[in-house]
Design an enzyme around this catalytic site. Structure first.
Site, PDB file in Angstrom:
ATOM      1  N   LEU A 121      51.140   0.485 -15.235  1.00  0.00           N
ATOM      2  CA  LEU A 121      50.853  -0.880 -15.676  1.00  0.00           C
ATOM      3  C   LEU A 121      49.408  -1.252 -15.374  1.00  0.00           C
ATOM      4  O   LEU A 121      48.863  -2.176 -15.979  1.00  0.00           O
ATOM      5  CB  LEU A 121      51.791  -1.874 -14.966  1.00  0.00           C
ATOM      6  CG  LEU A 121      53.211  -2.008 -15.502  1.00  0.00           C
ATOM      7  CD1 LEU A 121      54.031  -2.880 -14.562  1.00  0.00           C
ATOM      8  CD2 LEU A 121      53.213  -2.602 -16.893  1.00  0.00           C
ATOM      9  N   LEU A 125      44.060  -6.114 -21.200  1.00  0.00           N
ATOM     10  CA  LEU A 125      44.159  -7.567 -21.344  1.00  0.00           C
ATOM     11  C   LEU A 125      42.923  -8.284 -20.819  1.00  0.00           C
ATOM     12  O   LEU A 125      42.417  -9.210 -21.473  1.00  0.00           O
ATOM     13  CB  LEU A 125      45.434  -8.068 -20.672  1.00  0.00           C
ATOM     14  CG  LEU A 125      46.718  -7.531 -21.319  1.00  0.00           C
ATOM     15  CD1 LEU A 125      47.939  -7.893 -20.487  1.00  0.00           C
ATOM     16  CD2 LEU A 125      46.871  -8.072 -22.734  1.00  0.00           C
ATOM     17  N   VAL A 150      52.042 -10.849 -22.313  1.00  0.00           N
ATOM     18  CA  VAL A 150      52.168  -9.393 -22.234  1.00  0.00           C
ATOM     19  C   VAL A 150      52.097  -8.936 -20.780  1.00  0.00           C
ATOM     20  O   VAL A 150      51.408  -9.536 -19.966  1.00  0.00           O
ATOM     21  CB  VAL A 150      51.059  -8.732 -23.069  1.00  0.00           C
ATOM     22  CG1 VAL A 150      51.060  -7.220 -22.863  1.00  0.00           C
ATOM     23  CG2 VAL A 150      51.258  -9.038 -24.546  1.00  0.00           C
ATOM     24  N   GLU A 151      52.787  -7.848 -20.465  1.00  0.00           N
ATOM     25  CA  GLU A 151      52.829  -7.274 -19.112  1.00  0.00           C
ATOM     26  C   GLU A 151      53.423  -8.245 -18.095  1.00  0.00           C
ATOM     27  O   GLU A 151      53.051  -8.255 -16.929  1.00  0.00           O
ATOM     28  CB  GLU A 151      51.421  -6.848 -18.655  1.00  0.00           C
ATOM     29  CG  GLU A 151      50.722  -5.874 -19.578  1.00  0.00           C
ATOM     30  CD  GLU A 151      51.244  -4.470 -19.437  1.00  0.00           C
ATOM     31  OE1 GLU A 151      52.257  -4.286 -18.764  1.00  0.00           O
ATOM     32  OE2 GLU A 151      50.657  -3.562 -20.037  1.00  0.00           O
ATOM     33  N   GLY A 152      54.337  -9.088 -18.528  1.00  0.00           N
ATOM     34  CA  GLY A 152      54.944 -10.074 -17.636  1.00  0.00           C
ATOM     35  C   GLY A 152      54.282 -11.423 -17.810  1.00  0.00           C
ATOM     36  O   GLY A 152      53.059 -11.534 -17.789  1.00  0.00           O
TER      37      GLY A 152
END
Length: 813
Positions: A372, A380, A497-499
């Site tokens: 991640l 991001l 995105v990504e949580g």
């Protein structure tokens, strides 16, 4: 009075003992000597009972057997009953990844000599050439309005260019045909593309962040690497990764998708493998992917690979054309990049398709958490940094070009309040990118990258909102001329995105940070579950160290507060700005570490559920990192007034955020009196004022509208078109021309304002100015050209009645 003086003197001696981290024996000896000296001022200290208690306490501190019996063993027994059990998923997440400078800051006593040795990454010749050539060529091929509103996809030519030129293999080693770029170079490529098209940037960044390529590089078997990596690097295969399920979004540990170990025929041969059933959604590149990375829960009910039935989260590489895989449908997340669901029913794969083979069965969550980092720390933030830089360049230019009430709108102080935020935020994002990608070159710091994802995307949200406020109607009217609306529209995508950012801030940053960055906490929890013979002795060593650490950071916070950080003398940086600000970071690091330790002591495992409190501690930790990034970046740039002005404004914003987080934390502690006491101890003269002044705002608001070294620096990281018919190029070309003729234009405006020029149109007024001897024919022609460009910048697109064909008609009245 003498007794009070003695007590205060003992407190000061104690603080100095822990401040300078004396050994147990030396510290106890120093305290005993101070106690005896205090006895000359007050008989209490020499009372036999007081001396007896003191000697017992000092003996417990120094003698291991006494300390274990009276402190460590009882504490260990009590904590075993109090601490909640840690799930295997939590343990894997905490064990995954590495730590970096953020751990030093959490310690409360950063090693500034180590930080001073950190050199920010730079581009090598190959990376710079790729940015200047292939990336620039790709940017010239992109038309975001056409992509978003007409094609709903990149053109076939763009897709082929991305594949042929190696954009899908930025991180893949050269031996497999990839480019082997550093994290910094990868970020710069994604950022430059994002300055032209979010759709193209997302299409490039996904295969290079959380995707099969990264997982294969780190965990794949040699056979898997040799077969897949070259195909991925050349674009012969287009990957996606299926993680999120309808009922498992941010809680990826609750993945419902299943795999069952079984034997089945595959390509005419009976082999051992896994039968998969899955339903994934929101998977970027899924509609066009040829191979799917997949996370699922593996079970072995028939004991074909061992005695355990439930084997945990596992990752596999699944060709999209296997029987049972349904792929190709699209979601519509408000942007035209490829995103869609993937489902599979009774999809059989051989064991050779498990990433890493059977050795990595059940280690999928650890693999995913470590990988991640690229998405959080590179991709991001790269999108966010590009948005900040384009906001700086385009909105700064527009604020100067656009005039109201006879002056540039950027000179109004209300506008400057927003434009100064854009300027400092864009500078901070570039500085943050430089530090985080440097950290990623050294490892996979999970806490640091979570900070980067949250604060970069939230900063982007603020900067783009400010940009829209300044642009007003020019910003909201959609069309090929609009350079900001599509960026504004896609902000929520990066945020989720990504949580989701709420989760990242309230649970991950401090939750993971406390476990990964605290010098003792994770080891203490591990020791509590240890049942071996030496467990108590190990716990005693850790607990003693932890208590000394807490006392040490408390003492540092106290003494640095009393002296307004004058005791702090970090040898770091080489500028006057560094000399002023590094001691302040040193002080706040100690305050944060001590506050965090008291929070952990008082709230224990309940702090995990007190998300408002843990989020504020995470904010302080994050802002300490950001402040370090700003100073490191500032000192890395050539000295200039613009560099220092941007950096100091950003530093004030960072420290102001820390003050607000600490203030709210102390006010909302369950034991409010402890919060008040901590605030009083660490800020005895009150919290320092780091609010930006009106002069700061005016200075930065003026600077964003003019050529300056920071503008040049930020412009070098993005793609700004020179085409005066392009949405961005139109503004850029007008601004560049204005900077060349600004003195002539100011003279023209002054004479126009005082009604010295004859005529109604610009042409007539310029002829009048020529006749008055104000300008030559050439100067007047340049002024006329600029006025045409200026007017063209103000126009917004108009369409036919069905909103299909553009019909601008830029005819001046």
């Amino acid at each position: 009075m003498t007794g009070l003086f003695s007590i205060l003197a003992l407190v000061l001696v104690t603080a100095l003992i822990f401040y300078y981290r004396l050994s147990r024996r030396n510290g106890c000896a120093a305290f005993f000597a101070a106690w005896i000296v205090a006895g000359f001022c007050s008989d209490f200290f020499l009372h036999p009972l007081a001396l007896l208690v003191l000697l017992f306490v000092l003996a417990v501190i120094v003698v291991d057997s006494l300390r274990v019996r009276f402190v460590s063993a009882p504490a260990m027994a009590a904590l075993k009953k109090m601490m909640p059990a840690m799930s295997s998923t939590e343990r894997e997440a905490l064990d995954a990844g590495t730590t970096w400078w953020e751990k030093d800051l959490f310690s409360g006593q950063p090693d500034w000599a180590k930080f001073d040795q950190i050199q920010l990454s730079s581009l090598n010749d190959d990376e710079q050439a790729f940015l200047d050539n292939e990336t620039a060529e790709l940017c010239d091929m992109l038309d975001e309005w056409k992509i978003h509103h007409h094609d709903k996809d990149l053109t076939p030519e763009v897709w082929q260019f991305i594949k042929d030129k190696g954009f899908l293999g930025l991180i893949i080693p050269r031996e497999y045909g990839g480019l082997a770029f550093t994290p910094y170079a990868q970020s710069r490529v994604v950022s430059k593309i994002a300055s032209r098209s979010t759709v193209a940037a997302v299409s490039v960044m996904v295969p290079n962040s959380l995707g099969p390529g990264e997982l294969l590089m780190k965990y794949g078997t040699e056979e898997q690497k040799n077969f897949w990596l070259a195909r991925l690097a050349k674009g012969e295969e287009l990957p996606c990764f299926g993680l999120t399920s309808p009922e498992a979004g941010s809680d990826a540990g609750a993945i419902p998708d299943t795999g069952v170990v079984c034997e089945q025929e595959f390509k005419g041969e009976k082999v051992l493998g896994v039968k998969l059933n899955f339903s994934k959604r929101w998977i970027t590149l899924a509609p066009v992917a040829t191979v799917v990375g997949l996370a699922f829960r593996l079970s072995d009910p028939d004991g074909l690979i061992g005695d355990e039935v439930e084997r945990g989260i596992t990752c596999a590489l699944v060709p999209a054309d296997l029987a049972g895989v349904e792929i190709g449908r699209r979601h519509y997340p408000g942007s035209a990049f490829m995103n869609g669901p993937i489902t599979g029913e009774d999809v059989f794969i051989p064991m050779s398709m498990l990433i890493g083979g059977q050795d990595y069965i059940g280690k999928g969550w650890m693999m995913l958490v470590e990988c991640l980092g690229a998405g959080r720390g590179i991709s991001l933030p790269a999108l966010s940094t590009a948005s900040g830089e384009m906001s700086y360049l385009m909105v700064g230019a527009f604020a100067r070009i656009r005039r109201q009430f006879g002056i540039s709108v950027g000179k109004f102080e209300g506008v400057q309040e927003a434009s100064a935020e854009i300027a400092s935020g864009a500078y901070m994002l570039e500085a943050y990118r430089a530090l985080v990608t440097r950290a990623l070159a050294d490892g996979a710091p999970s806490v640091l990258t979570a900070m980067a994802k949250y604060h970069a995307t939230e900063t982007m949200r603020g900067l783009v909102n400010n940009s829209m406020d300044i642009l007003g109607g020019r910003g909201i009217q959609m069309g090929p001329r609009n350079f900001m609306a599509l960026v504004y529209q896609t902000i929520p995508i990066a945020i989720t995105v990504e949580g989701a950012n709420i989760l990242t801030r309230s649970m991950i940053i401090f939750g993971q940070g406390a476990m990964r960055c605290h010098p003792y906490l994770a080891d203490e929890l591990q020791a509590l579950s240890d049942e071996s013979e030496g467990a108590v002795a190990r716990f005693d060593e850790l607990l003693s160290g932890h208590l000394a650490h807490t006392a040490g950071v408390f003492s540092r916070g106290l003494l640095l507060g009393l002296t307004a950080a004058k005791l702090a003398k970090p040898k770091c940086g080489h500028s006057e700005l560094s000399a002023r600000w590094y001691p302040r970071i040193d002080r706040y690091s100690a305050v944060f570490a001590a506050t965090a330790d008291f929070a952990l002591l008082l709230l224990g495992g309940d702090l995990k559920r007190r998300e408002l409190l843990s989020a504020r501690l995470g904010d302080v930790h994050s802002q300490l990192v950001i402040a370090c990034a700003i100073l490191k970046f500032h000192d890395h740039q050539p000295e200039s007034e613009a560099n220092t002005l941007h950096a100091e404004f950003a530093l004030k914003r960072s420290f102001n955020s820390m003050n607000q987080a600490l203030r709210n934390f102390y006010q909302n502690m369950p034991q409010q009196w402890i919060g008040c006491a901590l605030k009083g101890v660490f800020f005895p003269w009150g919290m320092p004022n780091y609010e930006v002044s009106d002069d700061d705002i005016r200075a930065l608001g003026e600077m964003i509208m003019k050529p300056n070294p920071v503008r040049t620096l930020l412009a070098g990281a993005v793609h700004v078109s020179d085409d005066d018919q392009d949405a961005q190029g139109r503004i850029h070309c007008a601004f560049e021309l204005l900077t060349e003729i600004d003195k002539d234009y100011d003279l023209f405006l002054e004479n126009e304002h005082h009604d010295r020029l004859q005529g109604d149109t610009m042409t007539e007024k310029l002829q009048s100015a020529i006749s008055m001897g104000l300008f030559t024919e050439e100067q007047a022609a340049r002024l006329g050209e600029y006025d045409e460009r200026r007017y063209d910048c103000l126009l917004t697109d108009a369409f036919d009645a069905n909103l299909n064909d553009v019909d601008v008609r830029p005819v001046r009245p």
